[in-house]
Design a protein around this motif. Sequence first.
Motif, PDB file in Angstrom:
ATOM      1  N   LEU A 211       1.205  -1.308  -0.383  1.00 50.68           N
ATOM      2  CA  LEU A 211       0.085   0.390   0.144  1.00 50.68           C
ATOM      3  C   LEU A 211       0.433   1.283   0.020  1.00 50.68           C
ATOM      4  CD1 LEU A 211      -1.140  -2.403   2.288  1.00 50.68           C
ATOM      5  CD2 LEU A 211      -2.685  -1.218   2.078  1.00 50.68           C
ATOM      6  N   SER A 212       0.450   2.259  -0.384  1.00 47.21           N
ATOM      7  CA  SER A 212       0.571   3.591   0.039  1.00 47.21           C
ATOM      8  C   SER A 212      -0.215   4.546   0.066  1.00 47.21           C
ATOM      9  CB  SER A 212       1.451   4.042  -0.977  1.00 47.21           C
ATOM     10  OG  SER A 212       0.484   4.107  -2.105  1.00 47.21           O
ATOM     11  N   SER A 213       0.823   5.349   1.406  1.00 49.08           N
ATOM     12  CA  SER A 213      -0.286   6.139   1.466  1.00 49.08           C
ATOM     13  C   SER A 213       0.261   8.002   2.526  1.00 49.08           C
ATOM     14  CB  SER A 213      -1.127   5.710   3.036  1.00 49.08           C
ATOM     15  OG  SER A 213      -2.181   7.423   3.409  1.00 49.08           O
ATOM     16  N   SER A 214      -0.613   8.516   1.809  1.00 49.78           N
ATOM     17  CA  SER A 214       0.090  10.476   2.782  1.00 49.78           C
ATOM     18  C   SER A 214      -0.140  10.085   4.003  1.00 49.78           C
ATOM     19  CB  SER A 214       0.154  11.158   1.955  1.00 49.78           C
ATOM     20  OG  SER A 214      -1.222  11.471   2.129  1.00 49.78           O
ATOM     21  N   SER A 215      -0.231  11.182   5.134  1.00 54.49           N
ATOM     22  CA  SER A 215      -0.650  11.760   6.338  1.00 54.49           C
ATOM     23  C   SER A 215      -2.251  11.584   6.611  1.00 54.49           C
ATOM     24  CB  SER A 215       0.324  12.720   7.215  1.00 54.49           C
ATOM     25  OG  SER A 215      -0.144  13.922   6.482  1.00 54.49           O
ATOM     26  N   ASN A 216      -2.467  12.652   5.304  1.00 52.74           N
ATOM     27  CA  ASN A 216      -3.516  13.079   4.729  1.00 52.74           C
ATOM     28  C   ASN A 216      -4.982  11.997   5.207  1.00 52.74           C
ATOM     29  OD1 ASN A 216      -3.415  15.976   4.706  1.00 52.74           O
ATOM     30  ND2 ASN A 216      -2.549  15.531   2.754  1.00 52.74           N
ATOM     31  N   TYR A 217      -4.176  10.371   4.433  1.00 54.36           N
ATOM     32  CA  TYR A 217      -4.477   9.118   4.127  1.00 54.36           C
ATOM     33  C   TYR A 217      -4.667   8.402   5.146  1.00 54.36           C
ATOM     34  CZ  TYR A 217      -7.564   9.438  -0.083  1.00 54.36           C
ATOM     35  OH  TYR A 217      -8.652   9.881  -1.246  1.00 54.36           O
ATOM     36  N   ALA A 218      -4.533   8.672   6.277  1.00 56.89           N
ATOM     37  CA  ALA A 218      -4.054   7.853   7.155  1.00 56.89           C
ATOM     38  C   ALA A 218      -5.373   6.937   7.925  1.00 56.89           C
ATOM     39  CB  ALA A 218      -2.891   8.385   8.563  1.00 56.89           C
ATOM     40  N   CYS A 219      -6.465   7.615   8.374  1.00 53.91           N
ATOM     41  CA  CYS A 219      -7.225   7.339   8.396  1.00 53.91           C
ATOM     42  C   CYS A 219      -8.169   6.101   7.851  1.00 53.91           C
ATOM     43  CB  CYS A 219      -8.385   8.127   8.722  1.00 53.91           C
ATOM     44  SG  CYS A 219      -8.918   9.150   7.453  1.00 53.91           S
ATOM     45  N   TYR A 220      -7.691   6.482   6.258  1.00 53.47           N
ATOM     46  CA  TYR A 220      -8.226   5.549   5.427  1.00 53.47           C
ATOM     47  C   TYR A 220      -6.851   4.114   5.653  1.00 53.47           C
ATOM     48  CZ  TYR A 220     -10.471   9.972   4.188  1.00 53.47           C
ATOM     49  OH  TYR A 220     -10.844  10.821   3.979  1.00 53.47           O
ATOM     50  N   LEU A 221      -6.199   4.547   5.625  1.00 51.85           N
ATOM     51  CA  LEU A 221      -4.933   3.766   5.503  1.00 51.85           C
ATOM     52  C   LEU A 221      -5.626   1.799   6.639  1.00 51.85           C
ATOM     53  CD1 LEU A 221      -2.131   2.208   4.352  1.00 51.85           C
ATOM     54  CD2 LEU A 221      -1.223   3.912   5.583  1.00 51.85           C
ATOM     55  N   GLY A 222      -5.492   3.192   7.708  1.00 48.10           N
ATOM     56  CA  GLY A 222      -5.860   2.475   8.588  1.00 48.10           C
ATOM     57  C   GLY A 222      -7.249   1.460   8.583  1.00 48.10           C
ATOM     58  N   VAL A 223      -8.031   1.898   8.213  1.00 44.04           N
ATOM     59  CA  VAL A 223      -9.858   1.151   7.642  1.00 44.04           C
ATOM     60  C   VAL A 223      -8.871  -0.270   6.544  1.00 44.04           C
ATOM     61  CG1 VAL A 223     -12.072   1.278   6.706  1.00 44.04           C
ATOM     62  CG2 VAL A 223     -10.984   3.117   8.521  1.00 44.04           C
ATOM     63  N   ALA A 224      -8.656   0.314   5.648  1.00 46.33           N
ATOM     64  CA  ALA A 224      -8.062  -0.672   4.616  1.00 46.33           C
ATOM     65  C   ALA A 224      -7.265  -2.161   4.886  1.00 46.33           C
ATOM     66  CB  ALA A 224      -7.277  -0.008   3.378  1.00 46.33           C
ATOM     67  N   VAL A 225      -6.286  -2.211   6.542  1.00 49.32           N
ATOM     68  CA  VAL A 225      -5.893  -2.839   7.199  1.00 49.32           C
ATOM     69  C   VAL A 225      -6.349  -3.103   8.171  1.00 49.32           C
ATOM     70  CG1 VAL A 225      -4.204  -2.786   8.655  1.00 49.32           C
ATOM     71  CG2 VAL A 225      -3.834  -1.168   6.797  1.00 49.32           C
ATOM     72  N   GLU A 226      -7.076  -2.531   8.453  1.00 46.08           N
ATOM     73  CA  GLU A 226      -8.137  -3.348   9.087  1.00 46.08           C
ATOM     74  C   GLU A 226      -9.222  -3.998   8.627  1.00 46.08           C
ATOM     75  OE1 GLU A 226     -10.780  -4.247  13.066  1.00 46.08           O
ATOM     76  OE2 GLU A 226      -8.793  -2.895  12.979  1.00 46.08           O
TER      77      GLU A 226
END
Length: 299
Positions: free
Chosen positions: A41-56
């Motif tokens: 995956l790749s993510s910016s700090s602005n997308y960190a919450c979305y990244l967390g949901v994807a991982v969850e």
Amino acid sequence: YANEFLKKALGPQAEKITVPDSLFEGKHIEPVFDDAITVLLSSSSNYACYLGVAVESLLRNRDKRKNYDLIVFETTLNDGQKNSITKRVSKEHSCSIRFINVSELLSSYNNLFYVYNSFSKETYYRLFAASILYSYDKVIYIDADTLVLSDLTELWSTDIDDFYIAGVKDYVLQGYAKNYEVKKGGDIRKYIENVLDLRYQDYIQCGILLMNLKEMRRSGFVEKALNILQLLRKPLFVDQDVLNKACAGKIAILPPRYNFLMYYASRINEIDYSFRAEITADKDNIKIFHMPGGHPDEF
């Protein structure tokens, strides 16, 4: 003229971008497990919450008997964001996550990463996967704005030995192209056919990919992709255009269930009739739900 420009610029007389082997020496990422499903995956700090949901979502729906090796390319995530996700993953048996800051590695190419509107430079990082993940033969790439609704073993087991990547057709874009929809001051079909020199029917949506890193390395993919990006300068669909162009003829097509866009419900009228049967067949068997421009933490 665009086709001739591309051919000439990519020819032997052109001055090309080169990627020295020394750039990645000693910086390769080694596998955590001997046998694992590897997810990038790749993510910016602005997308960190979305990244967390994807991982969850991946953790909740994975087969706990399978090893999962998760890797995140980033440059701006802060310690709190990374620690929060790492803490959650650490509770899982047979699952690992690592955050790889690629800012130093890719600093020489930042000027090539054209973005606009909601696009961010992080989308380009996957172009370097074959070099950074040198010890890996393949990887599943997943955008951060997704929900993984099933174990990924079936996707991981897809045979792509003769291809660079596998992905799902971009049905919305193909609908625009087939019906000569004009967007952003230009005709999408003409852009795909005359600038990218591709058939619009072959164009894929790159939010979820199965990548054959071994074959991509063998073909010199990273240098080829960077040279295409340099020539396009301002690609309409950023690195997705580059991936489609650099992998042309070496793309395996996956069923829609592996990259089911939220648009398929709200914009079904924009999808050409010839594509609707494929989408309808998978609507009750979605493996990865993709929300480009959406908010997966609200679903």
